[in-house]
Design an enzyme around this catalytic site. Structure first.
Site, short mmCIF file in Angstrom:
data_model
loop_
_atom_site.label_atom_id
_atom_site.label_comp_id
_atom_site.label_asym_id
_atom_site.label_seq_id
_atom_site.Cartn_x
_atom_site.Cartn_y
_atom_site.Cartn_z
CG ASP A 1 2.74 0.27 7.68
OD1 ASP A 1 2.39 -0.26 6.62
OD2 ASP A 1 1.98 0.35 8.67
CG ASP B 1 1.26 -3.79 5.04
OD1 ASP B 1 2.10 -2.94 5.40
OD2 ASP B 1 0.03 -3.66 5.22
CD GLU C 1 -3.07 -1.58 5.50
OE1 GLU C 1 -3.25 -2.60 6.19
OE2 GLU C 1 -2.50 -0.55 5.96
CD GLU C 2 -1.20 2.20 7.63
OE1 GLU C 2 -1.86 1.81 8.61
OE2 GLU C 2 -0.06 1.80 7.38
CG HIS D 1 -0.44 0.01 2.53
ND1 HIS D 1 -0.18 1.16 3.22
CD2 HIS D 1 -0.09 -1.00 3.37
CE1 HIS D 1 0.29 0.87 4.43
NE2 HIS D 1 0.37 -0.43 4.54
CG ASP E 1 -2.57 4.14 2.91
OD1 ASP E 1 -2.20 3.05 2.44
OD2 ASP E 1 -3.37 4.24 3.87
ZN ZN Z 1 0.92 -1.39 6.34
#
Ligand code: ZN
Length: 403
Positions: free
Chosen positions: A137, A194, A171-172, A76, A78
């Site tokens: 992340d 991830d 995703e977050e 991801h 974001d």
């Molecule tokens: Zn993540």
């Protein structure tokens, strides 16, 4: 020159924070700044990459051998809204010696306090300046998958099945799987890149629900309230006391589920309360939800009218309940990890992943470690050695599959 790290540094320089409050999709336009760059870079590798209308980047590396499974890799773009994500100023510490890392005048970290640091002693790591998150992340995952794409587009002699790539937004904030294009992404199975420590293979996550309770009190002037007043907030407190004590998340770890009080507000006439309910086990999960209903019935009977209204909404389910019938996907990742000299680390996720949602939508999708640590905060860091290893593990997955 280390192209993987150059990539990573290029990507974390772009602010891609998502936003819980936003009504749009993706939640922030700036995520597309990175997505567009990724499309450009994938195109420069000769791939037919594109950014779709919902902010997802897709690409496919066509197979050069027949009869193999199509494997997907997903990360991801974001970053978490939980810490500042703009003007990230990464710093590389070579051959970390295990001593205190001073991020700036006020923030530092030491392995005694943050045991993850002891796992990267002797490795080259990337830290923040203490003012922002790093974006490991999931820009570790993004950079690693890009490096994987670079490898397979420049080493055409290496045999492989179809390789699908996707970089999702949001995703977050829990929406990364919402508009995933399953019609395009025809992988037989996929991995989200991830996770944290390299060698991590995650395929068990919580079953999750949100319980909303609305309490109805009976208001009357407190001066003449004797035997008449029923206080909605007191009802909420009474309800809470009836829940199992040791299902408080402060007492749980590993496979232990919990009921977590996330919100309580109210006055005499009305109180509004929210819990999140979590358990890896389907039956225990149901039992926890049933307890809410039982307590509500008890209180409604006790007071002789409907003092509480219960609404239970499931959020996501443990992907293991599906993956258990497709364990070759896990075995493949395990074998690839071992072949690369890393011990696989299998731990239940005490949360959810986009992969869990994708798995329930028909795309088996466990999660792999990327070499990033301390996600969502200023202490976030990434291990360069582990990131490089992660890429080798992804390659090994593709190689074993092509045999
Ligand atoms: Zn993540």
């Amino acid at each position: 020159m280390n192209t993987l790290i150059d990539r990573f540094l290029r990507y974390v320089a772009i602010d891609t924070q998502s936003d819980h409050e936003s009504e749009s999709f993706p939640s922030t336009e700036k995520q597309k700044d990175l997505s567009r760059l990724l499309v450009e870079e994938l195109k420069a590798m000769g791939l037919d990459a594109f950014l779709d209308k919902d902010g997802y980047v897709y690409a496919k590396i066509e197979k050069n051998t027949e009869g193999k499974k199509a494997i997907g890799f997903i990360a991801h773009v974001d970053t978490s809204p939980d810490a500042p994500g703009k003007d990230v100023t990464p710093r590389i510490i070579k051959n970390y010696d295990g001593t205190t890392i001073k991020l700036n005048d006020t923030i530092s970290m030491h392995p005694n306090q943050y045991p993850s640091l002891s796992k990267v002693i002797g490795q080259d790591i990337i830290v923040t300046d203490g003012n922002t998150l790093l974006g490991a992340d999931d820009k570790c995952g993004v950079a690693e998958i890009m490096e994987l794409a670079k490898y397979y587009t420049s080493h055409k002699e290496e045999k492989h099945g179809d390789i699908y790539i996707c970089f999702t937004p949001d995703e977050e904030i829990g929406n990364g799987a919402n508009r995933f294009d399953h019609d395009y992404f025809k992988a037989d199975f996929a991995y989200t890149a991830d996770g944290s420590e390299v060698g991590g293979i995650e395929y068990e996550n919580f079953n999750a629900a949100t319980v909303t309770l609305d309490f109805i009190g009976k208001s009357i002037h407190p001066g003449s309230a004797k035997n008449k007043l029923i206080h909605a907030v007191h009802l909420a407190m009474e309800f809470h006391q009836l829940l199992p004590v040791f299902l408080n998340p402060a007492y749980t770890e590993n496979y232990e589920g919990f009921n977590h009080l996330t919100q309580i507000k109210g006055q005499v006439e009305h109180a509004h309360v929210q819990y999140i309910v979590r358990n890896h086990d389907k039956d225990l999960f149901k039992q926890q939800k049933d307890e809410f209903l039982k307590i509500a019935k008890y209180l409604n009977d006790k007071y002789g009218y409907k003092v509480v209204d219960v609404d239970i909404k499931d959020s996501y389910y443990n992907m293991y309940d599906i993956i258990k019938d497709h364990m070759y996907v896990i075995e493949l990742a395990k074998q690839a990890t071992i072949n690369q000299g890393v011990a696989p680390k299998i731990e239940p996720i005490r949360g959810g992943t986009d992969g869990a949602r994708l798995t329930y939508d028909g795309l088996i999708c466990p999660n792999l470690g990327t070499g990033g640590y301390h996600f969502h905060g200023r202490l976030e860091f990434a291990s360069i050695n582990q990131m490089e290893k992660a890429v080798e593990i992804y390659k090994e997955i593709i190689r074993i599959n092509a045999k």
